[in-house]
Design a protein around this motif. Sequence first.
Motif, PDB file in Angstrom:
ATOM      1  N   ASP A   1      92.437  72.081  72.344  1.00  0.00           N
ATOM      2  CA  ASP A   1      92.773  71.307  73.541  1.00  0.00           C
ATOM      3  C   ASP A   1      91.508  70.652  74.084  1.00  0.00           C
ATOM      4  OD1 ASP A   1      93.580  70.310  75.974  1.00  0.00           O
ATOM      5  OD2 ASP A   1      94.613  72.121  76.627  1.00  0.00           O
ATOM      6  N   VAL A   2      91.456  69.323  74.013  1.00  0.00           N
ATOM      7  CA  VAL A   2      90.272  68.605  74.489  1.00  0.00           C
ATOM      8  C   VAL A   2      90.587  67.759  75.725  1.00  0.00           C
ATOM      9  CG1 VAL A   2      89.072  68.565  72.274  1.00  0.00           C
ATOM     10  CG2 VAL A   2      90.715  66.737  72.826  1.00  0.00           C
ATOM     11  N   GLY A   3      91.603  68.141  76.461  1.00  0.00           N
ATOM     12  CA  GLY A   3      91.926  67.432  77.693  1.00  0.00           C
ATOM     13  C   GLY A   3      93.184  66.610  77.578  1.00  0.00           C
ATOM     14  N   ASP A   4      93.022  65.327  77.230  1.00  0.00           N
ATOM     15  CA  ASP A   4      94.188  64.452  77.126  1.00  0.00           C
ATOM     16  C   ASP A   4      94.724  64.365  75.699  1.00  0.00           C
ATOM     17  OD1 ASP A   4      92.103  63.111  76.013  1.00  0.00           O
ATOM     18  OD2 ASP A   4      92.423  61.225  77.089  1.00  0.00           O
ATOM     19  N   ALA A   5      94.176  65.175  74.803  1.00  0.00           N
ATOM     20  CA  ALA A   5      94.608  65.156  73.404  1.00  0.00           C
ATOM     21  C   ALA A   5      94.368  66.529  72.780  1.00  0.00           C
ATOM     22  CB  ALA A   5      93.860  64.087  72.622  1.00  0.00           C
ATOM     23  N   TYR A   6      94.944  66.705  71.597  1.00  0.00           N
ATOM     24  CA  TYR A   6      94.690  67.901  70.805  1.00  0.00           C
ATOM     25  C   TYR A   6      94.008  67.499  69.507  1.00  0.00           C
ATOM     26  CZ  TYR A   6      97.999  70.406  73.813  1.00  0.00           C
ATOM     27  OH  TYR A   6      98.631  70.980  74.892  1.00  0.00           O
ATOM     28  N   LEU A   7      93.115  68.343  69.047  1.00  0.00           N
ATOM     29  CA  LEU A   7      92.540  68.189  67.722  1.00  0.00           C
ATOM     30  C   LEU A   7      93.168  69.239  66.822  1.00  0.00           C
ATOM     31  CD1 LEU A   7      88.725  67.784  68.541  1.00  0.00           C
ATOM     32  CD2 LEU A   7      90.481  66.001  68.360  1.00  0.00           C
ATOM     33  N   VAL A   8      93.462  68.862  65.588  1.00  0.00           N
ATOM     34  CA  VAL A   8      94.030  69.792  64.616  1.00  0.00           C
ATOM     35  C   VAL A   8      93.135  69.785  63.382  1.00  0.00           C
ATOM     36  CG1 VAL A   8      95.995  70.322  63.140  1.00  0.00           C
ATOM     37  CG2 VAL A   8      96.390  69.428  65.441  1.00  0.00           C
ATOM     38  N   GLY A   9      92.726  70.977  62.943  1.00  0.00           N
ATOM     39  CA  GLY A   9      91.860  71.083  61.771  1.00  0.00           C
ATOM     40  C   GLY A   9      92.260  72.244  60.892  1.00  0.00           C
ATOM     41  N   ASN A  10      91.844  72.209  59.624  1.00  0.00           N
ATOM     42  CA  ASN A  10      92.131  73.279  58.669  1.00  0.00           C
ATOM     43  C   ASN A  10      90.838  73.814  58.065  1.00  0.00           C
ATOM     44  OD1 ASN A  10      95.091  73.135  58.733  1.00  0.00           O
ATOM     45  ND2 ASN A  10      94.818  71.133  57.755  1.00  0.00           N
ATOM     46  N   TYR A  11      90.838  75.098  57.796  1.00  0.00           N
ATOM     47  CA  TYR A  11      89.666  75.726  57.172  1.00  0.00           C
ATOM     48  C   TYR A  11      90.109  76.765  56.156  1.00  0.00           C
ATOM     49  CZ  TYR A  11      85.843  78.990  56.451  1.00  0.00           C
ATOM     50  OH  TYR A  11      84.922  79.817  55.867  1.00  0.00           O
ATOM     51  N   SER A  12      89.575  76.637  54.939  1.00  0.00           N
ATOM     52  CA  SER A  12      89.807  77.631  53.898  1.00  0.00           C
ATOM     53  C   SER A  12      88.527  78.425  53.685  1.00  0.00           C
ATOM     54  CB  SER A  12      90.219  76.950  52.590  1.00  0.00           C
ATOM     55  OG  SER A  12      90.189  77.884  51.517  1.00  0.00           O
ATOM     56  N   PHE A  13      88.669  79.703  53.403  1.00  0.00           N
ATOM     57  CA  PHE A  13      87.494  80.530  53.132  1.00  0.00           C
ATOM     58  C   PHE A  13      86.781  80.083  51.858  1.00  0.00           C
ATOM     59  CE2 PHE A  13      89.917  83.488  55.864  1.00  0.00           C
ATOM     60  CZ  PHE A  13      88.928  83.736  56.813  1.00  0.00           C
ATOM     61  N   LEU A  14      87.410  79.198  51.092  1.00  0.00           N
ATOM     62  CA  LEU A  14      86.801  78.664  49.876  1.00  0.00           C
ATOM     63  C   LEU A  14      86.242  77.263  50.078  1.00  0.00           C
ATOM     64  CD1 LEU A  14      89.518  79.852  47.300  1.00  0.00           C
ATOM     65  CD2 LEU A  14      87.399  80.999  47.951  1.00  0.00           C
ATOM     66  N   ASP A  15      86.205  76.793  51.320  1.00  0.00           N
ATOM     67  CA  ASP A  15      85.690  75.449  51.607  1.00  0.00           C
ATOM     68  C   ASP A  15      84.194  75.337  51.342  1.00  0.00           C
ATOM     69  OD1 ASP A  15      88.075  74.370  52.301  1.00  0.00           O
ATOM     70  OD2 ASP A  15      87.728  74.328  54.463  1.00  0.00           O
ATOM     71  N   SER A  16      83.784  74.160  50.916  1.00  0.00           N
ATOM     72  CA  SER A  16      82.361  73.874  50.715  1.00  0.00           C
ATOM     73  C   SER A  16      81.879  72.754  51.629  1.00  0.00           C
ATOM     74  CB  SER A  16      82.105  73.476  49.250  1.00  0.00           C
ATOM     75  OG  SER A  16      82.895  72.361  48.889  1.00  0.00           O
ATOM     76  N   GLU A  17      82.822  72.063  52.281  1.00  0.00           N
ATOM     77  CA  GLU A  17      82.471  70.965  53.183  1.00  0.00           C
ATOM     78  C   GLU A  17      82.816  71.330  54.621  1.00  0.00           C
ATOM     79  OE1 GLU A  17      84.345  67.406  51.835  1.00  0.00           O
ATOM     80  OE2 GLU A  17      83.673  67.650  49.758  1.00  0.00           O
ATOM     81  N   ASN A  18      82.325  70.509  55.553  1.00  0.00           N
ATOM     82  CA  ASN A  18      82.551  70.760  56.972  1.00  0.00           C
ATOM     83  C   ASN A  18      84.022  70.566  57.343  1.00  0.00           C
ATOM     84  OD1 ASN A  18      79.811  71.231  57.361  1.00  0.00           O
ATOM     85  ND2 ASN A  18      79.390  69.091  57.863  1.00  0.00           N
ATOM     86  N   ILE A  19      84.427  71.228  58.405  1.00  0.00           N
ATOM     87  CA  ILE A  19      85.793  71.082  58.914  1.00  0.00           C
ATOM     88  C   ILE A  19      85.937  69.717  59.570  1.00  0.00           C
ATOM     89  CG2 ILE A  19      87.500  71.982  60.542  1.00  0.00           C
ATOM     90  CD1 ILE A  19      86.150  74.725  60.264  1.00  0.00           C
ATOM     91  N   SER A  20      87.042  69.050  59.276  1.00  0.00           N
ATOM     92  CA  SER A  20      87.341  67.775  59.929  1.00  0.00           C
ATOM     93  C   SER A  20      88.569  67.953  60.810  1.00  0.00           C
ATOM     94  CB  SER A  20      87.583  66.672  58.901  1.00  0.00           C
ATOM     95  OG  SER A  20      88.670  66.995  58.059  1.00  0.00           O
ATOM     96  N   PHE A  21      88.625  67.191  61.881  1.00  0.00           N
ATOM     97  CA  PHE A  21      89.722  67.301  62.842  1.00  0.00           C
ATOM     98  C   PHE A  21      90.445  65.966  62.992  1.00  0.00           C
ATOM     99  CE2 PHE A  21      86.636  70.554  64.050  1.00  0.00           C
ATOM    100  CZ  PHE A  21      87.436  71.670  64.253  1.00  0.00           C
ATOM    101  N   GLN A  22      91.766  66.036  63.151  1.00  0.00           N
ATOM    102  CA  GLN A  22      92.563  64.860  63.470  1.00  0.00           C
ATOM    103  C   GLN A  22      93.018  64.970  64.925  1.00  0.00           C
ATOM    104  OE1 GLN A  22      93.206  66.437  60.254  1.00  0.00           O
ATOM    105  NE2 GLN A  22      91.700  64.880  59.673  1.00  0.00           N
ATOM    106  N   GLN A  23      93.068  63.840  65.595  1.00  0.00           N
ATOM    107  CA  GLN A  23      93.402  63.825  67.026  1.00  0.00           C
ATOM    108  C   GLN A  23      94.841  63.381  67.259  1.00  0.00           C
ATOM    109  OE1 GLN A  23      90.445  62.616  70.028  1.00  0.00           O
ATOM    110  NE2 GLN A  23      91.920  61.078  70.705  1.00  0.00           N
ATOM    111  N   TYR A  24      95.499  64.093  68.181  1.00  0.00           N
ATOM    112  CA  TYR A  24      96.880  63.779  68.543  1.00  0.00           C
ATOM    113  C   TYR A  24      96.972  63.717  70.064  1.00  0.00           C
ATOM    114  CZ  TYR A  24      97.793  64.978  63.715  1.00  0.00           C
ATOM    115  OH  TYR A  24      97.768  65.007  62.339  1.00  0.00           O
TER     116      TYR A  24
END
Length: 333
Positions: free
Chosen positions: A216-239
């Motif tokens: 919850d970032v105020g007027d929008a939500y960010l949604v992101g996914n993370y796997s324990f096998l990830d090698s790259e940074n988490i990215s978020f999409q805004q809604y």
Amino acid sequence: MDSLTQIVLGASVGEAVLGKKVGNKAMLYGAIAGTIPDLDVLSSNFVNTVTAIEWHRGFTHSIFFSVLFAPIFGWVVCKIEKGSNATFEDWSWLMFWGLLTHPILDAFTTWGTQLFWPFDWRVAFQTIFVVDPLYTLPFLGFVVLAMLQSRDSPKRKLYNQWGLTISSFYLVLTVASKGLSFNKFKSALADEGIEYVNLNTRPTPFNTLLWSANVDVGDAYLVGNYSFLDSENISFQQYPKNHTLIGDLKTNDDFNRLVKITQGWYTLSEREGTLFLNDLRFGLISLDPDETRFAFSYRLEQEGDKLIISEEPRRRDDAKGLLKALWNRIWGN
């Protein structure tokens, strides 16, 4: 959890309580007890959508229900099994634990349960998806092995204990996994300098390796996914929340009850002139970064002075696509 899982848990609990006395009948009645709380879904045939959602995992999933109905169901079973070595107290004790362990397990899911009904407090640890093969299948295997042994065989008790122990240990692992993933999301938000009001995490369907977060970032939500096998940074999409679309609905009782059910995690959207409320707690219908449809979405239609709320049906093709995407995403980004 799903029906099969609750049947397996109930059967195992029944065996632990009364297997020595009545053999496989303990598993049978334990499985029945483990199924009874979910009969609350039948209420959807008699009440509106919002009331049915409120009642699901409510009274029948409470400690109060287990205490109140265990002796009633115990008496019924005692009458059915008149020639059994088990007493009324034995059957009541079996039914109590079969009824109670059901909502305790449900408390680990995203939806949670009103374990302390009539108090208005839904317990939801959000550490396991409602269907998780890694929890259910090993448990089922041990219960079947136990069932195939004679009543007095020491292997019967051993197999059942292994099933209960391994499944319980897996639940503990899900709690630890949630803590680790939560910290990963928290660190990712800090690294990107994102200020937020609230952060909520949950496992994605059928596993505990891939986790999802609503932010919850105020007027929008960010949604992101993370796997324990990830090698790259988490990215978020805004809604965007689009809560300004509420308009006159802010005084509507059914609408406000639905908002309460979402615990505030919702967006509003318009499609073809119709307003929808999207429950963010259960994620999107796919892992596509451009996806805008949510797994649980409710159509809000005004008919005169009455608001008609109906749940949007999910398509089978969406489920197939999600399964494939989940399998690929689990292995890392």
